[in-house]
Structure formats: C-alpha cells, structure tokens
Design a protein around this motif. Structure first.
Motif, PDB file in Angstrom:
ATOM      1  N   GLY A  48      25.670  68.007  47.142  1.00 54.33           N
ATOM      2  CA  GLY A  48      24.703  68.336  48.236  1.00 54.33           C
ATOM      3  C   GLY A  48      23.203  68.223  47.807  1.00 54.33           C
ATOM      4  O   GLY A  48      22.122  67.991  48.638  1.00 54.33           O
ATOM      5  N   VAL A  49      22.907  68.609  46.814  1.00 52.89           N
ATOM      6  CA  VAL A  49      21.484  68.674  46.141  1.00 52.89           C
ATOM      7  C   VAL A  49      20.844  67.405  46.087  1.00 52.89           C
ATOM      8  O   VAL A  49      19.831  67.068  46.672  1.00 52.89           O
ATOM      9  CB  VAL A  49      21.222  69.239  44.668  1.00 52.89           C
ATOM     10  N   ALA A  50      21.624  66.573  45.576  1.00 50.21           N
ATOM     11  CA  ALA A  50      21.429  64.963  45.701  1.00 50.21           C
ATOM     12  C   ALA A  50      21.023  64.453  46.943  1.00 50.21           C
ATOM     13  O   ALA A  50      20.022  63.835  47.339  1.00 50.21           O
ATOM     14  CB  ALA A  50      22.466  64.097  45.010  1.00 50.21           C
ATOM     15  N   LEU A  51      21.846  64.782  48.044  1.00 52.10           N
ATOM     16  CA  LEU A  51      21.803  64.273  49.373  1.00 52.10           C
ATOM     17  C   LEU A  51      20.377  65.112  50.018  1.00 52.10           C
ATOM     18  O   LEU A  51      19.595  64.647  50.799  1.00 52.10           O
ATOM     19  CB  LEU A  51      22.954  64.706  50.365  1.00 52.10           C
ATOM     20  N   TRP A  52      20.100  66.450  49.399  1.00 47.44           N
ATOM     21  CA  TRP A  52      19.087  67.148  50.123  1.00 47.44           C
ATOM     22  C   TRP A  52      17.758  66.459  49.704  1.00 47.44           C
ATOM     23  O   TRP A  52      16.794  66.419  50.442  1.00 47.44           O
ATOM     24  CB  TRP A  52      19.167  68.668  49.536  1.00 47.44           C
ATOM     25  N   GLY A  53      17.788  66.033  48.366  1.00 46.29           N
ATOM     26  CA  GLY A  53      16.574  65.411  47.634  1.00 46.29           C
ATOM     27  C   GLY A  53      16.364  63.819  48.421  1.00 46.29           C
ATOM     28  O   GLY A  53      15.178  63.542  48.836  1.00 46.29           O
ATOM     29  N   LEU A  54      17.550  63.390  48.637  1.00 49.05           N
ATOM     30  CA  LEU A  54      17.396  62.092  49.311  1.00 49.05           C
ATOM     31  C   LEU A  54      16.738  62.074  50.635  1.00 49.05           C
ATOM     32  O   LEU A  54      15.940  61.474  51.304  1.00 49.05           O
ATOM     33  CB  LEU A  54      18.752  61.410  49.359  1.00 49.05           C
ATOM     34  N   GLY A  55      17.016  63.000  51.615  1.00 47.37           N
ATOM     35  CA  GLY A  55      16.861  63.369  52.792  1.00 47.37           C
ATOM     36  C   GLY A  55      15.501  63.937  53.030  1.00 47.37           C
ATOM     37  O   GLY A  55      14.988  63.629  54.025  1.00 47.37           O
ATOM     38  N   ALA A  56      14.891  64.738  52.049  1.00 47.19           N
ATOM     39  CA  ALA A  56      13.665  65.218  52.017  1.00 47.19           C
ATOM     40  C   ALA A  56      12.610  64.280  51.797  1.00 47.19           C
ATOM     41  O   ALA A  56      11.293  64.691  51.796  1.00 47.19           O
ATOM     42  CB  ALA A  56      13.631  66.575  51.229  1.00 47.19           C
TER      43      ALA A  56
END
Length: 416
Positions: A328-336
């Motif tokens: 989820g952290v990886a997706l968070w960074g990608l999306g932000a």
C-alpha cells in the motif's frame, strides 16, 4: 520538499544540436542540486524515529517539532523569488545550502548529543528556510535551462530530486540498522550536501545585467501581478488542489517511518526502509508519468493517480498485515507523485503570468506542510500514529472534484 514536475521521455544526455556547452553544464549542475536537496530532506526524515526516541516525544509533541521545519519553508516561499532575482540563482542556492547544512548539523547535534529540544527546533527552522529558498531558486534556474535547451527538461530535475530522496532514505535505513548516531549521520550528510551543491551551482547560467530603472519598473509590475493572481478563481482552486496533494505527500514524509514503528512493531531501520518504499514509488511515478501525461492528458492521469494514492494509503493504515501495508505504501507513493508537480505546471500554463501564479499556488500548497505535522500528531495522540494517517484518503476523495481545473488553458502549450 520540494517537487514541481515529473520526468520527461528524452534521455539524460540528449540535447538539440548546437546547444552551447555552458547550457549543458548548467543542466547537469541543476540536476545535481535537485538530487542533493532530495538527499538532505530524506536523510532527515529517515531518522525521525531515532530523534523521537532520543527526545522522548509523544506523537503530538513530535508533530509540533516538525512544524518548525514547515514554518521555515513556508516563510521562505513568498520572498525566495525576489531574492533569486536580486542575487541570481547561483548565489541564492549557495546561501540557502549553507542554511540547510547548518540546520542539519544543529538538529543532529542537539538531538544526538544533548537531547536539547529547542536546539533541534532551531536547526529544523534553518533547514526548512534554506531548503524552501533553494527549492525556488533551483526551479527558476531549471526553467531558464529548459528555455535554452528548447525542450522539456524540468521534469527530469524533479526525478533527480526523488532519486536523491531514495538515496537519503536508503542511507538513513542503513545508518539506523548499523546504530550510527543521528548526530554523526546528519553532520556527515550536511557536509556532502554543502560541498556538492556549491560545486553544482558553479555551473549555473550567468545572470545578465539590467538597467536599474528597468529593474524597478519590472519589480513593481511583478508585485501588481502577484496581487492580481490572489484574486483569480482558477489559480486559487489549483492552489487548493496542490494543498491536498502536498498533504498527501508530506504526511508520508513526516509520519510513515514512525507510524510503521508504532503500528506494526517494526524496528527504526525497518521504519526508515518503509519510508524508502514510498520514495521509490514517487520516483517511479515521476519517471514514467510524462509518458502517461503525453498520451492521455492531465485530467485522466491525475484521476487515476489520486485513486491509486487513496487505495494505497488505506491499505497502509488498515491492512493489518505488514507486507500488504508495505505494498500500500508503494501505491501511495506512486499515486502521490504527480499531483503537486502537475498542479504547479497548470499554474504556469500562461508564461507571462506564470511567476505570480506559481508563487500563489506554491504558498497555498506549502501551507499543508505547516498544518499537516501538528494535525496528524495531535490526532495520533488520540487514535495512534498509524490510524491518524486515514485522514489522507479521506481528503483525497473530495480532491477528485478539483482535478478538472488542472486542464490546460486554451491556447497554452503545456509541457506535460
């Protein structure tokens, strides 16, 4: 923190035929300064859990401490452009990196050797003021280089910032795992950042002279344009959008490492590594983002990335499983990764009004770094640091309604 664009598709060494060597040297110098600024910021954030432990702070107290850095950066934003125009980008970056290095050293020494909270706060204020000033100056220089190259290059500089952040997070995790004291780690990194930035800034483009009367007239015009920009609905809505995206990015910078230490029982080194996962996601997003933006446009891409960030942040907080939360952290960074830079790009669609509009949007956006740390810290005292981060996806949902304002202006030539 600073980021205003994503990465272009052109290769790092490519340039139109006939470009002077001085411009190519300036391009490399700007990239180095961006990377070193990212290295400095991520080095600090990677050691926040250790600083919290050394000072014995609660989540709320830590949030108030982090506010010192945000205040410094926010105070720098309104005047940094004028300072750069007066001193030139080279001298402004040189002065600002001295403040960054001094702030890192004072904060590290105060936390690691003395456990002196006011000293850490002073160091963070200096760090924030210097980093905020450097952020504006290096972006102004990057824009000048871009114009002389005749193609989009500014996004690649921000990818360099993210790569520097990845290095800073990795070094911080390694230092925490090896038991390197915070004071020693930050002091050594401060020296590296200082020396490298001064060297990179030496290759910046030479500033041209100006007639004093013309300079005074231009300064008056800039002030009038700045006041007018504060009354433009589109500019203010872009600023609100950038504020939400800055909060989405900044909350991870400030709290991810601590939240995973507290919420998932990780070691300080593992917490720093989780922060590194977020930074890697940001870097990938900024590296690949231009391809998506060129193909589908700002609005569809931003809708997709914001949803990605919302899902990722929700997983990071509520998954209950370490591996799923880290995904989820990886997706968070990608999306932000794209919201803040593309928002600033939208503010600059009209080249003649770009300086004033970008300044307004930047001030609004950076206010998230001012209010975010104490808000999440105080909430963390009540529900726990990890649970407090659920605020991020809750804010991203209404932000979807602001995405259409990022659409390029009619007749403009957007760079991404």
């Amino acid at each position: 923190m600073s980021s205003t664009a994503d990465a272009p598709t052109a290769g790092p060494g490519s340039a139109p035929p006939g470009v002077p060597r001085a411009v190519l040297a300036a391009r490399n110098g700007v990239a180095a300064v961006f990377a070193l600024n990212g290295l400095a910021v991520a080095s600090w954030f990677s050691r926040v859990p250790a600083v919290r432990e050394a000072l014995g702070l609660s989540a709320g107290q830590l949030g108030l401490l982090l506010l010192a850095m945000s205040v410094g950066a926010l105070l720098a934003m309104p005047t940094a452009g004028l300072v750069t125009q007066r001193l030139g980008a080279t001298r402004t970056v040189a002065v600002s990196v001295l403040l960054v290095a001094a702030g890192m050293t004072v904060a590290g020494m105060s936390a690691g050797f003395a456990g002196f909270l006011p000293g850490v706060a002073v160091g963070l204020f200096l760090f924030g003021y210097g980093s905020g000033t450097c952020d504006v100056a290096m972006n102004i220089e990057g824009t000048a280089v871009e114009r002389r190259l005749g193609r989009t290059i500014l996004p690649r500089f921000h990818a360099a910032w993210s790569l520097g952040s990845v290095a800073g997070a990795g070094l911080g995790a390694a230092a925490a795992r090896a038991g390197v004291p915070v004071a020693a780690h930050l002091t050594v990194l401060a020296a590296v950042v200082l020396a490298g930035t001064l060297l990179g800034a030496r290759s910046f483009l030479a500033a041209g002279g100006a007639d004093p009367g013309s300079a005074r007239d231009a300064a008056a015009a800039r002030r009038g344009s700045l006041l007018a920009a504060w009354r433009e609905p589109r500019t203010l809505l872009i600023g609100l959008f950038v504020l939400v995206m800055a909060f989405t990015e900044g909350s991870a910078n400030d709290w991810l490492a601590v939240a995973f230490v507290d919420g998932y029982g990780l070691s300080e080194a593992a917490g720093a590594a989780v922060f590194g996962v977020f930074v890697v996601g940001m870097t990938v997003g900024r590296t690949a983002g231009t391809v998506a933006l060129d193909r589908w446009g700002r609005v569809p891409v931003l809708l997709g990335t914001i949803l990605c960030a919302g899902v990722g942040a929700t997983l990071a907080v509520l998954a209950g499983s370490g591996p799923v939360a880290i995904a989820g952290v990886a997706l968070w960074g990608l999306g932000a990764s794209l919201g803040f830079p593309v928002g600033l790009s939208a503010a600059a669609d009209d080249e003649d009004r770009a300086p004033a509009r970008v300044s307004v949007v930047g001030v609004i956006g950076y206010s998230a770094f001012l209010g975010g740390p104490p808000l999440l810290g105080l909430l963390g005292d009540q529900v726990g640091t990890l649970r407090a981060l659920i605020v991020v996806p809750l804010l991203l949902l209404p932000a979807l309604a602001l995405v259409p304002v990022i659409r390029p202006l009619a007749g403009s030539r957007p760079t991404r």
